[in-house]
Design a protein around this motif. Structure first.
Motif, PDB file in Angstrom:
ATOM      1  N   GLN A  34       0.833  -1.199   0.000  1.00  0.00           N
ATOM      2  CA  GLN A  34       0.000   0.000   0.000  1.00  0.00           C
ATOM      3  C   GLN A  34       0.870   1.254   0.000  1.00  0.00           C
ATOM      4  O   GLN A  34       1.983   1.252   0.529  1.00  0.00           O
ATOM      5  CB  GLN A  34      -0.906   0.026   1.243  1.00  0.00           C
ATOM      6  CG  GLN A  34      -1.820  -1.171   1.348  1.00  0.00           C
ATOM      7  CD  GLN A  34      -2.836  -1.059   2.472  1.00  0.00           C
ATOM      8  OE1 GLN A  34      -3.114   0.041   2.964  1.00  0.00           O
ATOM      9  NE2 GLN A  34      -3.404  -2.188   2.873  1.00  0.00           N
ATOM     10  N   TYR A  36       0.619   5.483   0.905  1.00  0.00           N
ATOM     11  CA  TYR A  36      -0.142   6.526   1.599  1.00  0.00           C
ATOM     12  C   TYR A  36       0.558   7.865   1.402  1.00  0.00           C
ATOM     13  O   TYR A  36       1.772   7.936   1.223  1.00  0.00           O
ATOM     14  CB  TYR A  36      -0.216   6.236   3.103  1.00  0.00           C
ATOM     15  CG  TYR A  36      -1.111   5.086   3.481  1.00  0.00           C
ATOM     16  CD1 TYR A  36      -0.725   3.770   3.256  1.00  0.00           C
ATOM     17  CD2 TYR A  36      -2.351   5.309   4.067  1.00  0.00           C
ATOM     18  CE1 TYR A  36      -1.551   2.713   3.597  1.00  0.00           C
ATOM     19  CE2 TYR A  36      -3.181   4.260   4.428  1.00  0.00           C
ATOM     20  CZ  TYR A  36      -2.771   2.968   4.188  1.00  0.00           C
ATOM     21  OH  TYR A  36      -3.594   1.924   4.544  1.00  0.00           O
ATOM     22  N   GLN A  38       1.097  11.587   3.444  1.00  0.00           N
ATOM     23  CA  GLN A  38       0.960  12.231   4.737  1.00  0.00           C
ATOM     24  C   GLN A  38       1.409  13.685   4.645  1.00  0.00           C
ATOM     25  O   GLN A  38       2.543  13.961   4.251  1.00  0.00           O
ATOM     26  CB  GLN A  38       1.765  11.506   5.828  1.00  0.00           C
ATOM     27  CG  GLN A  38       1.507  12.068   7.217  1.00  0.00           C
ATOM     28  CD  GLN A  38       2.175  11.264   8.313  1.00  0.00           C
ATOM     29  OE1 GLN A  38       3.152  10.556   8.088  1.00  0.00           O
ATOM     30  NE2 GLN A  38       1.642  11.349   9.525  1.00  0.00           N
ATOM     31  N   ARG A  42      -0.839  15.836   9.950  1.00  0.00           N
ATOM     32  CA  ARG A  42      -2.042  15.079   9.611  1.00  0.00           C
ATOM     33  C   ARG A  42      -1.747  13.584   9.624  1.00  0.00           C
ATOM     34  O   ARG A  42      -0.597  13.150   9.593  1.00  0.00           O
ATOM     35  CB  ARG A  42      -2.538  15.476   8.210  1.00  0.00           C
ATOM     36  CG  ARG A  42      -2.665  16.952   7.973  1.00  0.00           C
ATOM     37  CD  ARG A  42      -3.812  17.568   8.734  1.00  0.00           C
ATOM     38  NE  ARG A  42      -5.102  17.155   8.246  1.00  0.00           N
ATOM     39  CZ  ARG A  42      -5.773  17.784   7.293  1.00  0.00           C
ATOM     40  NH1 ARG A  42      -5.281  18.865   6.718  1.00  0.00           N
ATOM     41  NH2 ARG A  42      -6.971  17.356   6.918  1.00  0.00           N
ATOM     42  N   GLY A  43      -2.809  12.786   9.648  1.00  0.00           N
ATOM     43  CA  GLY A  43      -2.639  11.350   9.529  1.00  0.00           C
ATOM     44  C   GLY A  43      -2.438  10.935   8.081  1.00  0.00           C
ATOM     45  O   GLY A  43      -2.802  11.664   7.159  1.00  0.00           O
ATOM     46  N   PRO A  44      -1.853   9.760   7.862  1.00  0.00           N
ATOM     47  CA  PRO A  44      -1.680   9.260   6.491  1.00  0.00           C
ATOM     48  C   PRO A  44      -3.022   9.059   5.801  1.00  0.00           C
ATOM     49  O   PRO A  44      -4.022   8.744   6.447  1.00  0.00           O
ATOM     50  CB  PRO A  44      -0.955   7.921   6.701  1.00  0.00           C
ATOM     51  CG  PRO A  44      -0.298   8.040   8.031  1.00  0.00           C
ATOM     52  CD  PRO A  44      -1.229   8.878   8.857  1.00  0.00           C
ATOM     53  N   PHE A  46      -4.758   6.949   2.589  1.00  0.00           N
ATOM     54  CA  PHE A  46      -4.591   5.830   1.665  1.00  0.00           C
ATOM     55  C   PHE A  46      -4.717   6.285   0.219  1.00  0.00           C
ATOM     56  O   PHE A  46      -5.648   7.029  -0.136  1.00  0.00           O
ATOM     57  CB  PHE A  46      -5.639   4.767   1.975  1.00  0.00           C
ATOM     58  CG  PHE A  46      -5.677   3.626   0.992  1.00  0.00           C
ATOM     59  CD1 PHE A  46      -6.749   3.481   0.132  1.00  0.00           C
ATOM     60  CD2 PHE A  46      -4.632   2.721   0.922  1.00  0.00           C
ATOM     61  CE1 PHE A  46      -6.797   2.438  -0.767  1.00  0.00           C
ATOM     62  CE2 PHE A  46      -4.671   1.678   0.018  1.00  0.00           C
ATOM     63  CZ  PHE A  46      -5.756   1.532  -0.826  1.00  0.00           C
ATOM     64  N   LEU A  89       4.388   7.303   2.107  1.00  0.00           N
ATOM     65  CA  LEU A  89       4.730   6.115   2.889  1.00  0.00           C
ATOM     66  C   LEU A  89       4.336   4.856   2.135  1.00  0.00           C
ATOM     67  O   LEU A  89       3.265   4.803   1.532  1.00  0.00           O
ATOM     68  CB  LEU A  89       3.980   6.121   4.226  1.00  0.00           C
ATOM     69  CG  LEU A  89       4.001   7.401   5.055  1.00  0.00           C
ATOM     70  CD1 LEU A  89       3.099   7.233   6.278  1.00  0.00           C
ATOM     71  CD2 LEU A  89       5.406   7.732   5.491  1.00  0.00           C
ATOM     72  N   LEU A 100       0.319  -4.059   8.804  1.00  0.00           N
ATOM     73  CA  LEU A 100       1.267  -3.441   7.891  1.00  0.00           C
ATOM     74  C   LEU A 100       2.615  -3.213   8.546  1.00  0.00           C
ATOM     75  O   LEU A 100       2.713  -2.991   9.750  1.00  0.00           O
ATOM     76  CB  LEU A 100       0.723  -2.085   7.413  1.00  0.00           C
ATOM     77  CG  LEU A 100      -0.288  -2.087   6.282  1.00  0.00           C
ATOM     78  CD1 LEU A 100      -1.575  -2.760   6.706  1.00  0.00           C
ATOM     79  CD2 LEU A 100      -0.558  -0.680   5.805  1.00  0.00           C
ATOM     80  N   TRP A 102       5.680  -0.531   7.985  1.00  0.00           N
ATOM     81  CA  TRP A 102       5.761   0.776   7.356  1.00  0.00           C
ATOM     82  C   TRP A 102       7.189   1.214   7.083  1.00  0.00           C
ATOM     83  O   TRP A 102       8.078   1.034   7.923  1.00  0.00           O
ATOM     84  CB  TRP A 102       5.109   1.828   8.253  1.00  0.00           C
ATOM     85  CG  TRP A 102       3.649   1.631   8.433  1.00  0.00           C
ATOM     86  CD1 TRP A 102       3.040   0.799   9.332  1.00  0.00           C
ATOM     87  CD2 TRP A 102       2.604   2.275   7.690  1.00  0.00           C
ATOM     88  NE1 TRP A 102       1.671   0.881   9.192  1.00  0.00           N
ATOM     89  CE2 TRP A 102       1.386   1.778   8.203  1.00  0.00           C
ATOM     90  CE3 TRP A 102       2.578   3.209   6.655  1.00  0.00           C
ATOM     91  CZ2 TRP A 102       0.158   2.190   7.702  1.00  0.00           C
ATOM     92  CZ3 TRP A 102       1.355   3.618   6.166  1.00  0.00           C
ATOM     93  CH2 TRP A 102       0.155   3.110   6.687  1.00  0.00           C
ATOM     94  N   GLY A 103       7.389   1.831   5.924  1.00  0.00           N
ATOM     95  CA  GLY A 103       8.617   2.559   5.677  1.00  0.00           C
ATOM     96  C   GLY A 103       8.542   3.916   6.377  1.00  0.00           C
ATOM     97  O   GLY A 103       7.462   4.361   6.770  1.00  0.00           O
ATOM     98  N   ALA A 104       9.700   4.564   6.515  1.00  0.00           N
ATOM     99  CA  ALA A 104       9.750   5.870   7.190  1.00  0.00           C
ATOM    100  C   ALA A 104       9.244   7.003   6.309  1.00  0.00           C
ATOM    101  O   ALA A 104       8.994   8.104   6.794  1.00  0.00           O
ATOM    102  CB  ALA A 104      11.169   6.163   7.665  1.00  0.00           C
TER     103      ALA A 104
END
Lengths: 112, 113
Positions: A34, A36, A38, A42-44, A46, A89, A100, A102-104
């Motif tokens: 996936q 995203y 950001q 704020r939040g990520p 999709f 992301l 998930l 997650w990458g940075a």
């Protein structure tokens, strides 16, 4: 251990050009991946999901590829605009009952 | 508006204090998760739930508790705050099934002094 790598340096792109972001993973065999967006504070949000049997997926100006041999996903934004500036992301995962990893994230800056 | 609501947006705690971060979603999503986000690091999973009454630990659960008594609510409790818990906390939810992305809240910025 599982590792997700995204370019930690900011990517500067001229408006109108194509931006390409990379997501590499090691010690992992995801069936899905996936992406995203950001924005600061704020939040990520999709954007796209691609399955391992889908080599490429598109949504408007966005295109994602998924190469399970190279263990890599590429995220493209065509005809980039300053409003596309954000951190992107990637998050691969194994199956539908997933959690998930997650990458940075990579910070993308589109210059007018 | 449908989505994930987190409260508070900002919080400062003293070391040793406890508090609860609230998370509510109105999309009837079965799956809910709590993440923390620290500079230069990916989101790290604290706890998650696959339905009311079911919770499980994620990657970094120590110092946190959760419960899921209803589909809508998934509060995160800090038992005894430590400076290492200074972070931005995100709650996220998604529908069951594959091929579905998460909807995130706007986050809680927590500082422990």
């Amino acid at each position: 251990s599982q590792k997700i790598e995204q370019n930690s340096e900011a990517l500067n792109i001229q408006e109108g050009k194509t931006a390409t972001l990379t997501c590499n993973y090691t010690n992992y065999s995801p069936a899905y991946l996936q992406w995203y967006r950001q924005d600061p504070g704020r939040g990520p949000v999709f954007l796209l999901l691609i399955r391992e049997n889908e080599k490429e997926k598109r949504k408007e100006r966005l295109k994602v590829t998924f190469d399970t041999t190279l263990k890599q996903s590429l995220f493209h934004i065509t005809a980039s605009q300053p409003a596309d500036s954000a951190t992107y992301l990637c998050a691969p995962h194994k199956d539908s009952n997933y959690q998930l990893i997650w990458g940075a994230g990579t910070k993308l800056i589109i210059k007018p | 508006n449908a989505g994930v609501t987190q409260t508070p947006k900002f919080q400062v705690l003293k070391t040793g204090q406890s508090m609860t971060l609230q998370c509510a979603q109105d999309m009837n999503h079965e799956y809910m998760s709590w993440y923390r986000q620290d500079p230069g690091m990916g989101l790290r999973l604290i706890h998650y739930s696959v339905g009311a009454g079911i919770t499980d630990q994620g990657e970094v659960p120590n110092g946190y508790n959760v419960s899921r008594s209803t589909t809508e609510d998934f509060p995160l409790r800090l038992l005894s705050a430590a400076p290492s818990q200074t972070s931005v906390y995100f709650c996220a939810s998604r529908a069951a099934g594959g091929g579905v992305g998460y909807t995130f809240g706007s986050g809680t910025r927590l500082t422990v002094v």
